[in-house]
Structures are given as C-alpha cells and as structure tokens.
Design a protein around this motif. Structure first.
Motif, PDB file in Angstrom:
ATOM      1  N   ASN A 123       0.825  -1.210   0.000  1.00 15.96           N
ATOM      2  CA  ASN A 123       0.000   0.000   0.000  1.00 15.96           C
ATOM      3  C   ASN A 123       0.860   1.262   0.000  1.00 15.96           C
ATOM      4  O   ASN A 123       0.574   2.223  -0.723  1.00 15.96           O
ATOM      5  N   VAL A 124       1.923   1.262   0.790  1.00 14.48           N
ATOM      6  CA  VAL A 124       2.823   2.425   0.831  1.00 14.48           C
ATOM      7  C   VAL A 124       3.512   2.593  -0.517  1.00 14.48           C
ATOM      8  O   VAL A 124       3.619   3.708  -1.049  1.00 14.48           O
ATOM      9  N   LYS A 125       3.967   1.484  -1.102  1.00 14.95           N
ATOM     10  CA  LYS A 125       4.626   1.551  -2.407  1.00 14.95           C
ATOM     11  C   LYS A 125       3.673   2.079  -3.482  1.00 14.95           C
ATOM     12  O   LYS A 125       4.075   2.873  -4.328  1.00 14.95           O
ATOM     13  N   THR A 126       2.421   1.679  -3.428  1.00 17.06           N
ATOM     14  CA  THR A 126       1.433   2.152  -4.406  1.00 17.06           C
ATOM     15  C   THR A 126       1.288   3.666  -4.344  1.00 17.06           C
ATOM     16  O   THR A 126       1.231   4.337  -5.379  1.00 17.06           O
ATOM     17  N   GLU A 127       1.262   4.207  -3.143  1.00 18.56           N
ATOM     18  CA  GLU A 127       1.140   5.660  -2.998  1.00 18.56           C
ATOM     19  C   GLU A 127       2.386   6.380  -3.498  1.00 18.56           C
ATOM     20  O   GLU A 127       2.297   7.427  -4.133  1.00 18.56           O
ATOM     21  N   PHE A 128       3.572   5.827  -3.223  1.00 20.59           N
ATOM     22  CA  PHE A 128       4.812   6.454  -3.684  1.00 20.59           C
ATOM     23  C   PHE A 128       4.935   6.369  -5.202  1.00 20.59           C
ATOM     24  O   PHE A 128       5.467   7.280  -5.838  1.00 20.59           O
ATOM     25  N   LYS A 129       4.461   5.283  -5.797  1.00 20.85           N
ATOM     26  CA  LYS A 129       4.559   5.113  -7.248  1.00 20.85           C
ATOM     27  C   LYS A 129       3.732   6.134  -8.012  1.00 20.85           C
ATOM     28  O   LYS A 129       3.977   6.359  -9.190  1.00 20.85           O
ATOM     29  N   LYS A 130       2.781   6.768  -7.356  1.00 18.21           N
ATOM     30  CA  LYS A 130       1.974   7.802  -8.008  1.00 18.21           C
ATOM     31  C   LYS A 130       2.811   9.013  -8.361  1.00 18.21           C
ATOM     32  O   LYS A 130       2.496   9.750  -9.288  1.00 18.21           O
ATOM     33  N   GLU A 131       3.913   9.246  -7.625  1.00 20.14           N
ATOM     34  CA  GLU A 131       4.776  10.397  -7.864  1.00 20.14           C
ATOM     35  C   GLU A 131       5.994  10.065  -8.702  1.00 20.14           C
ATOM     36  O   GLU A 131       6.397  10.855  -9.549  1.00 20.14           O
ATOM     37  N   SER A 132       6.613   8.908  -8.443  1.00 21.34           N
ATOM     38  CA  SER A 132       7.815   8.525  -9.185  1.00 21.34           C
ATOM     39  C   SER A 132       8.097   7.045  -8.962  1.00 21.34           C
ATOM     40  O   SER A 132       7.579   6.451  -8.030  1.00 21.34           O
ATOM     41  N   PRO A 133       8.938   6.449  -9.819  1.00 21.14           N
ATOM     42  CA  PRO A 133       9.273   5.034  -9.644  1.00 21.14           C
ATOM     43  C   PRO A 133      10.054   4.791  -8.346  1.00 21.14           C
ATOM     44  O   PRO A 133      10.773   5.656  -7.871  1.00 21.14           O
ATOM     45  N   ILE A 134       9.897   3.598  -7.817  1.00 20.48           N
ATOM     46  CA  ILE A 134      10.576   3.224  -6.580  1.00 20.48           C
ATOM     47  C   ILE A 134      11.845   2.452  -6.913  1.00 20.48           C
ATOM     48  O   ILE A 134      11.851   1.588  -7.781  1.00 20.48           O
ATOM     49  N   ASP A 135      12.913   2.768  -6.183  1.00 25.79           N
ATOM     50  CA  ASP A 135      14.190   2.093  -6.380  1.00 25.79           C
ATOM     51  C   ASP A 135      14.326   0.891  -5.457  1.00 25.79           C
ATOM     52  O   ASP A 135      14.909  -0.119  -5.829  1.00 25.79           O
ATOM     53  N   GLY A 136      13.784   0.994  -4.233  1.00 24.90           N
ATOM     54  CA  GLY A 136      13.864  -0.105  -3.277  1.00 24.90           C
ATOM     55  C   GLY A 136      12.906   0.106  -2.128  1.00 24.90           C
ATOM     56  O   GLY A 136      12.418   1.210  -1.901  1.00 24.90           O
ATOM     57  N   SER A 137      12.632  -0.974  -1.395  1.00 27.99           N
ATOM     58  CA  SER A 137      11.741  -0.868  -0.245  1.00 27.99           C
ATOM     59  C   SER A 137      12.026  -1.998   0.730  1.00 27.99           C
ATOM     60  O   SER A 137      12.580  -3.023   0.352  1.00 27.99           O
ATOM     61  N   TRP A 138      11.633  -1.796   1.987  1.00 28.95           N
ATOM     62  CA  TRP A 138      11.814  -2.817   3.011  1.00 28.95           C
ATOM     63  C   TRP A 138      10.798  -2.595   4.122  1.00 28.95           C
ATOM     64  O   TRP A 138      10.239  -1.507   4.258  1.00 28.95           O
ATOM     65  N   ILE A 139      10.553  -3.643   4.901  1.00 29.66           N
ATOM     66  CA  ILE A 139       9.677  -3.537   6.063  1.00 29.66           C
ATOM     67  C   ILE A 139      10.080  -4.612   7.073  1.00 29.66           C
ATOM     68  O   ILE A 139      10.472  -5.718   6.689  1.00 29.66           O
ATOM     69  N   TYR A 140      10.029  -4.258   8.366  1.00 30.75           N
ATOM     70  CA  TYR A 140      10.240  -5.242   9.425  1.00 30.75           C
ATOM     71  C   TYR A 140       8.931  -5.991   9.624  1.00 30.75           C
ATOM     72  O   TYR A 140       7.877  -5.384   9.752  1.00 30.75           O
TER      73      TYR A 140
ATOM     74  N   ILE B 183       0.273  10.613  23.032  1.00 28.17           N
ATOM     75  CA  ILE B 183      -1.061  10.428  23.601  1.00 28.17           C
ATOM     76  C   ILE B 183      -1.305   8.962  23.926  1.00 28.17           C
ATOM     77  O   ILE B 183      -1.808   8.619  24.978  1.00 28.17           O
ATOM     78  N   MET B 184      -0.951   8.089  22.973  1.00 24.84           N
ATOM     79  CA  MET B 184      -1.170   6.662  23.167  1.00 24.84           C
ATOM     80  C   MET B 184      -0.052   5.871  22.510  1.00 24.84           C
ATOM     81  O   MET B 184       0.715   6.401  21.719  1.00 24.84           O
ATOM     82  N   THR B 185       0.009   4.606  22.851  1.00 20.24           N
ATOM     83  CA  THR B 185       1.002   3.699  22.287  1.00 20.24           C
ATOM     84  C   THR B 185       0.284   2.691  21.404  1.00 20.24           C
ATOM     85  O   THR B 185      -0.705   2.092  21.836  1.00 20.24           O
ATOM     86  N   ILE B 186       0.773   2.541  20.153  1.00 21.89           N
ATOM     87  CA  ILE B 186       0.151   1.610  19.212  1.00 21.89           C
ATOM     88  C   ILE B 186       1.221   0.710  18.601  1.00 21.89           C
ATOM     89  O   ILE B 186       2.381   1.109  18.490  1.00 21.89           O
ATOM     90  N   PRO B 187       0.838  -0.503  18.175  1.00 20.65           N
ATOM     91  CA  PRO B 187       1.803  -1.369  17.480  1.00 20.65           C
ATOM     92  C   PRO B 187       1.955  -0.908  16.028  1.00 20.65           C
ATOM     93  O   PRO B 187       0.965  -0.621  15.355  1.00 20.65           O
ATOM     94  N   VAL B 188       3.203  -0.805  15.562  1.00 20.81           N
ATOM     95  CA  VAL B 188       3.468  -0.352  14.200  1.00 20.81           C
ATOM     96  C   VAL B 188       4.479  -1.267  13.514  1.00 20.81           C
ATOM     97  O   VAL B 188       5.246  -1.963  14.169  1.00 20.81           O
ATOM     98  N   TYR B 189       4.439  -1.237  12.192  1.00 23.46           N
ATOM     99  CA  TYR B 189       5.498  -1.825  11.370  1.00 23.46           C
ATOM    100  C   TYR B 189       6.411  -0.686  10.950  1.00 23.46           C
ATOM    101  O   TYR B 189       5.945   0.398  10.583  1.00 23.46           O
ATOM    102  N   ARG B 190       7.706  -0.912  10.973  1.00 26.91           N
ATOM    103  CA  ARG B 190       8.685   0.064  10.481  1.00 26.91           C
ATOM    104  C   ARG B 190       9.153  -0.377   9.102  1.00 26.91           C
ATOM    105  O   ARG B 190       9.336  -1.564   8.851  1.00 26.91           O
ATOM    106  N   GLY B 191       9.341   0.586   8.217  1.00 31.67           N
ATOM    107  CA  GLY B 191       9.791   0.265   6.877  1.00 31.67           C
ATOM    108  C   GLY B 191      10.428   1.464   6.210  1.00 31.67           C
ATOM    109  O   GLY B 191      10.571   2.531   6.807  1.00 31.67           O
TER     110      GLY B 191
END
Length: 104
Positions: free
Chosen positions: A39-56, A66-74
């Motif tokens: 989903n993140v790559k799809t949004e970035f591709k709207k502006e320019s091509p992607i060279d690389g990506s990663w996610i934990y 305010i609060m603590t939430i579980p997140v993925y880092r990428g």
C-alpha cells in the motif's frame, strides 16, 4: 455413502473453517506486513518510480505522546529529479495507516 451424510460432512467442514478463520483473526488482528508495504509503495509510485523498499515483519510499539500503538517500520527509496530520496515510515499494524513518515 448417502447424500445426507455427505451434506453433513460439508456443513461441518464449512463451520469448522469459519470458526478457525474467526479465531485466527482474534489472535492476530494485524494487517500483514507485506500488504502494508504494498500500500505504501502504491502511494509512492503515483509520484515517481521506486528504487527499493523494506519492512520489518515484527511490530514494535510507537508512542505519539497520547497513546502507544503497534506499528510496522519500513522504508522506501526512490529517484526523483535525478536525486536519490530515502524515506522511513511507521504504519499502524491494525489498520495499515502510515502514522509517521520521515525523509532521511
């Protein structure tokens, strides 16, 4: 084998699969990390091509003050106007919404 016995078996199998699906969603209510990255790559591709990506694949806690939430880092790397840009993001593991985006 009688048709009645066969239909009872099919109904039992369907009921078991629904129960297993519901139980597994309650145990792990997180969006899959690969889907968040796509989903993140799809949004970035709207502006320019992607060279690389990663996610934990494992979640970590993110506190926004305010609060603590579980997140993925990428991260995403792209070339824009001949320059390499690198971004790091944190996305809510339950909804997939990006809660933090930093240009590195």
């Amino acid at each position: 084998m009688k048709l009645r016995d066969f239909l009872i078996g099919v109904a039992t199998g369907l009921a078991a699969s629904i129960i297993i699906k519901e139980t597994s969603e309650r145990i792990s209510p997180f969006v899959p990390a690969n889907q968040v990255l796509d989903n993140v790559k799809t949004e970035f591709k709207k502006e320019s091509p992607i060279d690389g990506s990663w996610i934990y694949m494992k979640t970590e806690d993110y506190n926004n003050g305010i609060m603590t939430i579980p997140v993925y880092r990428g991260g995403i790397t792209r070339v824009l106007n001949g320059e390499l840009e690198t971004f790091e993001f944190a996305a809510d593991a339950r909804s997939g919404v990006v809660v933090e985006l930093l240009k590195v």
